[in-house]
Design a protein around this motif. Sequence first.
Motif, short mmCIF file in Angstrom:
data_model
loop_
_atom_site.label_atom_id
_atom_site.label_comp_id
_atom_site.label_asym_id
_atom_site.label_seq_id
_atom_site.Cartn_x
_atom_site.Cartn_y
_atom_site.Cartn_z
N SER A 8 -49.08 -29.22 30.12
CA SER A 8 -50.24 -28.85 29.55
C SER A 8 -51.14 -30.25 29.76
N CYS A 11 -49.04 -33.17 28.30
CA CYS A 11 -47.42 -33.00 28.56
C CYS A 11 -46.87 -34.30 29.25
N CYS A 69 -45.19 -24.40 26.35
CA CYS A 69 -44.41 -25.49 26.06
C CYS A 69 -44.16 -26.15 27.01
N HIS A 91 -45.08 -38.44 22.43
CA HIS A 91 -45.85 -37.28 21.66
C HIS A 91 -45.48 -37.44 20.16
N SER A 99 -49.95 -33.48 20.10
CA SER A 99 -48.62 -33.71 20.44
C SER A 99 -47.72 -32.46 20.70
N GLN A 100 -46.93 -32.10 21.43
CA GLN A 100 -45.99 -31.07 21.35
C GLN A 100 -44.57 -31.22 20.62
N ASN A 102 -44.38 -32.28 17.09
CA ASN A 102 -45.23 -32.68 16.04
C ASN A 102 -44.77 -32.20 14.55
N ASN A 131 -45.70 -25.12 17.32
CA ASN A 131 -46.97 -25.69 17.53
C ASN A 131 -47.94 -24.56 18.34
N ALA A 133 -48.72 -24.67 21.48
CA ALA A 133 -48.15 -24.58 22.77
C ALA A 133 -46.92 -23.57 22.54
N CYS A 135 -44.02 -24.53 20.98
CA CYS A 135 -42.58 -25.18 21.02
C CYS A 135 -41.93 -25.01 19.64
N TRP A 140 -36.77 -27.40 22.25
CA TRP A 140 -36.49 -28.46 22.34
C TRP A 140 -35.02 -29.16 22.39
N ASP A 164 -42.36 -19.08 23.62
CA ASP A 164 -43.60 -20.00 23.40
C ASP A 164 -44.93 -19.30 23.68
#
Length: 301
Positions: A8, A11, A69, A91, A99-100, A102, A131, A133, A135, A140, A164
């Motif tokens: 993104s 990213c 994401c 991030h 930030s992804q 966060n 978030n 996006a 995520c 993760w 996502d």
Amino acid sequence: MGLTCKISNWCINGMQKSIPILLLALLIIFPDNRAYGEQSNVKAPTTSIKIAQVSTTSKTITRITPNGCVASFWALPAFSEKGLARNAEKHISGKIKPSQINTNLMSAVVRNQGGVVKKLLAAGVDINEANEAGCTALLWAISFGNVYIFELLVANQADVHQEDAVGTSPLMVAAVKGSGVMAQKLIDAGANAKLRQWGGINERDRTALHYASYRRRNTEVLALLVKAGADIDAKEERGYTPLMAAARAGNIENVRFLVENGADALLANNAGLTAWHIAKTRNKKDILKYLSSVSEEKIIQ
């Protein structure tokens, strides 16, 4: 997850001297006739990835069109553990905005801090918080290959169906990662192997099987998905099947597996190209030889 560029605006800020690797990854991920170098009389879609800013001094990509994401993109084998950790910290620290990664839970997950994750879950943190996006901590954990934390999240009711912002599912990210352990766990928890992605640039209608087919020597995950009912001849928005994806990426093991499990080698995409044509444009001689023999047998039958 659109394995298309889960990158993104923010990213991959700060990735030093990695443009060749990133561009290679993008070509693998984007089934675009222009990227493939294939000939077609069908006009290529006007919507494509747009790199808006590239620093010529540091070779750092600083802005890319959003596509959900970034966890799904970071699941690619092109990214090293050190590279992932370095960029994750950017991030977390806020050097990359927005930030992804966060939330405290997401931060603990990417840092592989199992003890911290346990404490946060015990304190009642929202395990499925996402978030903008899309995520989540679960995405993760899959992206970073943190199996222990992944299993901990699933055991504590992390939503295995939560997609996502463009419809990339946890199972799709596991397929990109090439993790049979996580893919099986998700399937056992009810993840849908037939699910199609609903959004993303050049990603609509992709399935986990498409994503798994791109990764080399990924027959373990392919087998799990097929057993779980994945459509082996599913076509994404431009008509690419998992077999075409495997042929384009030069993955002979995946090509053989898909054909041996019923994939139709004679199907064509929206540009009229079969897996054989795609392999030919990429000069994948082993795949060409194999698909030629398969196609001849089908025609005779």
